[in-house]
Design an enzyme around this catalytic site. Structure first.
Site, PDB file in Angstrom:
ATOM      1  N   ASP A  92      -5.012   2.694  -2.710  1.00 55.34           N
ATOM      2  CA  ASP A  92      -4.764   2.307  -4.012  1.00 55.34           C
ATOM      3  C   ASP A  92      -4.298   0.799  -3.728  1.00 55.34           C
ATOM      4  O   ASP A  92      -3.516   0.476  -2.765  1.00 55.34           O
ATOM      5  CB  ASP A  92      -3.808   3.206  -4.831  1.00 55.34           C
ATOM      6  CG  ASP A  92      -3.842   2.947  -6.370  1.00 55.34           C
ATOM      7  OD1 ASP A  92      -4.793   3.712  -6.948  1.00 55.34           O
ATOM      8  OD2 ASP A  92      -3.180   2.025  -6.763  1.00 55.34           O
ATOM      9  N   ASP A 116      -7.220  -3.337  -1.524  1.00 51.81           N
ATOM     10  CA  ASP A 116      -8.062  -3.301  -2.343  1.00 51.81           C
ATOM     11  C   ASP A 116      -9.437  -2.868  -1.792  1.00 51.81           C
ATOM     12  O   ASP A 116      -9.968  -3.348  -0.807  1.00 51.81           O
ATOM     13  CB  ASP A 116      -8.229  -4.946  -2.707  1.00 51.81           C
ATOM     14  CG  ASP A 116      -9.256  -5.108  -3.758  1.00 51.81           C
ATOM     15  OD1 ASP A 116     -10.093  -4.121  -4.000  1.00 51.81           O
ATOM     16  OD2 ASP A 116      -9.023  -6.297  -4.383  1.00 51.81           O
ATOM     17  N   CYS A 140     -11.964   8.737 -16.926  1.00 49.29           N
ATOM     18  CA  CYS A 140     -11.325   9.674 -18.132  1.00 49.29           C
ATOM     19  C   CYS A 140     -11.953   8.497 -19.435  1.00 49.29           C
ATOM     20  O   CYS A 140     -10.736   8.608 -19.986  1.00 49.29           O
ATOM     21  CB  CYS A 140     -10.023   9.860 -17.937  1.00 49.29           C
ATOM     22  SG  CYS A 140      -8.973   8.288 -17.321  1.00 49.29           S
ATOM     23  N   ASP A 182     -13.059   7.070  -8.454  1.00 46.94           N
ATOM     24  CA  ASP A 182     -12.498   7.292  -9.724  1.00 46.94           C
ATOM     25  C   ASP A 182     -11.625   5.948 -10.217  1.00 46.94           C
ATOM     26  O   ASP A 182     -10.630   6.037 -10.175  1.00 46.94           O
ATOM     27  CB  ASP A 182     -11.548   8.500 -10.011  1.00 46.94           C
ATOM     28  CG  ASP A 182     -10.985   8.789 -11.433  1.00 46.94           C
ATOM     29  OD1 ASP A 182     -11.782   9.079 -11.966  1.00 46.94           O
ATOM     30  OD2 ASP A 182      -9.792   8.659 -11.502  1.00 46.94           O
TER      31      ASP A 182
END
EC number: 2.1.1.-
Length: 439
Positions: A266, A293, A366, A313
């Protein structure tokens, strides 16, 4: 002033939520601010009306608000001030400095909101939409953490604690049965392995020992689909490209029976630190969590040569997220922002598909916006390298009847989730598979 402290703390919680660092509840209960009830209410309410505030801030006369010295560059603080002004109890108890941010522009703010209302997009429309959402009862989904105990042990323990285990639901009457659940009843989910379902309004469920100690991991059903569909074998290697807060990483590790390796990356160091804590608490032993990154990562590095599976995701608008306490973190994202997100998402997915040993990748968001979903899949499949090496997996989870948009050729091969249809957050999933094995 005390109210200023509340507003600033709410702004920080909103920042954490929108950055996907923490859930609202985790951020609230991790805060040093004492009045948790006020903190939770104002955080949820400000997030809920954020789509209206974002559109107001697009007005050319109001864009300068973001640069007002009195808010220190915090657009999240603007959300709180605008909520109190347009929906809440007003700004009567905060400092003059914060009041002035709104008061100097109040006439134009109301003009823009009224114009939006005339088009059915203002505060009133949001309240009406919220009233409709209140009728939708999304249950609490809990993933049995098989790194701590078996599914059989979990079910037997639940029974000893007076929960009524009603067995596995059938997909065809899923919604009907879930909406009739009583607070002491538990169903087994028919789609996702080791996922169980509790009633939506159980009080203080976060404090239940199984949840607190992560024997049960509260995770929306739709969010469980990526790792479940990826289905990495024990002993294999997975790359979770945008991993924090680590829910999909821990799910993958459970499917792999803590055998193999999950590279969990992350960009934000604080999110990685939080992720490590959650993974440790979940007894994940195979995760290599690190800050970086992904787009700048050399996927041909020898250390990634054994990666066969990838979870992609990426950052998204969050427009599908509907939480309890009427917390809505998504909304009608402006087109310019969606275009930027779409480009970023496509770049991350294409980069992941260049992992030399990759066999399968799951792309998920999402989001309810086609720009971030079907359009990204379409764009990526037009890439020469991707087209030569990958196909979109067909007939994914055939019993899941809610598919991608029919206006896209790829739609029938993708999965969508929606609060009204699937009783989950809004979600999108597509599975890419290498044409020929790299082995």
């Amino acid at each position: 002033m005390a109210t200023d402290a509340l507003y600033n703390e709410v702004a920080e919680i909103i920042r954490c939520v929108l950055a996907k660092e923490k859930s609202v509840r985790n951020a609230v209960y991790g805060s040093s601010y004492k009045n948790k009830k006020a903190l939770l209410r104002l955080s949820c309410e400000s997030l809920k009306f954020r789509p209206v505030f974002d559109e107001i801030l697009q007005d050319k006369e109001l864009k300068s608000m973001k640069r007002d010295a009195n808010i220190g560059g915090s657009v999240e603080l603007l959300y709180v001030l605008m909520y109190e002004t347009l929906v809440g109890s007003g700004l009567t108890r905060c400092s003059q400095e914060l009041k002035s941010v709104i008061s100097r522009r109040i006439q134009r703010i109301k003009e823009v909101e009224h114009a939006m209302q005339d088009e059915g997009r203002g505060i009133k429309a949001m309240k009406e939409a919220d009233d409709g959402m209140k009728k939708i009862q999304i249950p609490r989904y809990a993933r049995i953490n098989t790194l701590k105990w078996t599914a059989d042990e979990a079910m037997k323990t639940l029974e000893t604690e007076k929960w009524k285990i009603l067995g596995t639901l059938k997909p065809e009457n899923f919604a009907e049965m879930v909406t009739k659940m009583k607070d002491d009843e538990v169903y087994v989910d028919p789609h996702v392995e080791n996922l169980i379902i509790f009633a939506p309004n159980i009080q203080n469920f976060y404090e239940y020992w199984m949840v607190e100690q992560r024997y049960l991991i509260l995770q929306d059903k739709a969010s469980c689909l990526p790792a479940f569909l990826l289905n990495p074998r024990p002993g294999s290697q997975v790359f979770d490209t945008c991993a924090a807060p680590g829910m999909k990483t821990s799910h993958a590790a459970a499917i792999m029976e803590n055998q193999g390796k999950v590279w969990a990356m992350d960009r934000a160091a604080d999110r990685v630190a939080t992720m490590k804590q959650l993974l440790d608490a979940s007894k994940v032993a195979i995760a290599s969590s690190f800050c970086g990154d992904f787009l700048k990562t050399d996927v041909t590095d020898k250390k990634f040569s054994k990666v066969k599976f990838a979870i992609v995701d990426p950052p998204c608008s969050g427009s599908g997220i509907v939480k309890r306490m009427d917390e809505i973190t998504g909304g009608n994202a402006e087109k310019e922002r969606l275009e930027k997100l779409k480009n970023l998402q496509a770049m991350i997915l294409k980069h992941a598909l260049k992992l030399p040993g990759l066999k399968r990748a799951v792309y998920s968001t999402c989001s309810v916006h086609e720009e971030e979903n079907e359009q990204v899949v379409d764009e990526v499949l037009l890439d020469t390298y991707v087209r030569q090496n990958y196909v979109l997996k067909k007939n994914v989870l055939p019993e899941w009847t809610y598919r991608g948009l029919k206006t896209y050729e790829v739609g029938e091969h993708c999965l969508r989730a929606n609060p009204k249809v699937t009783l989950t957050n809004g979600f999108f999933v597509a599975v890419f598979e290498r044409v020929k094995s790299s082995e």
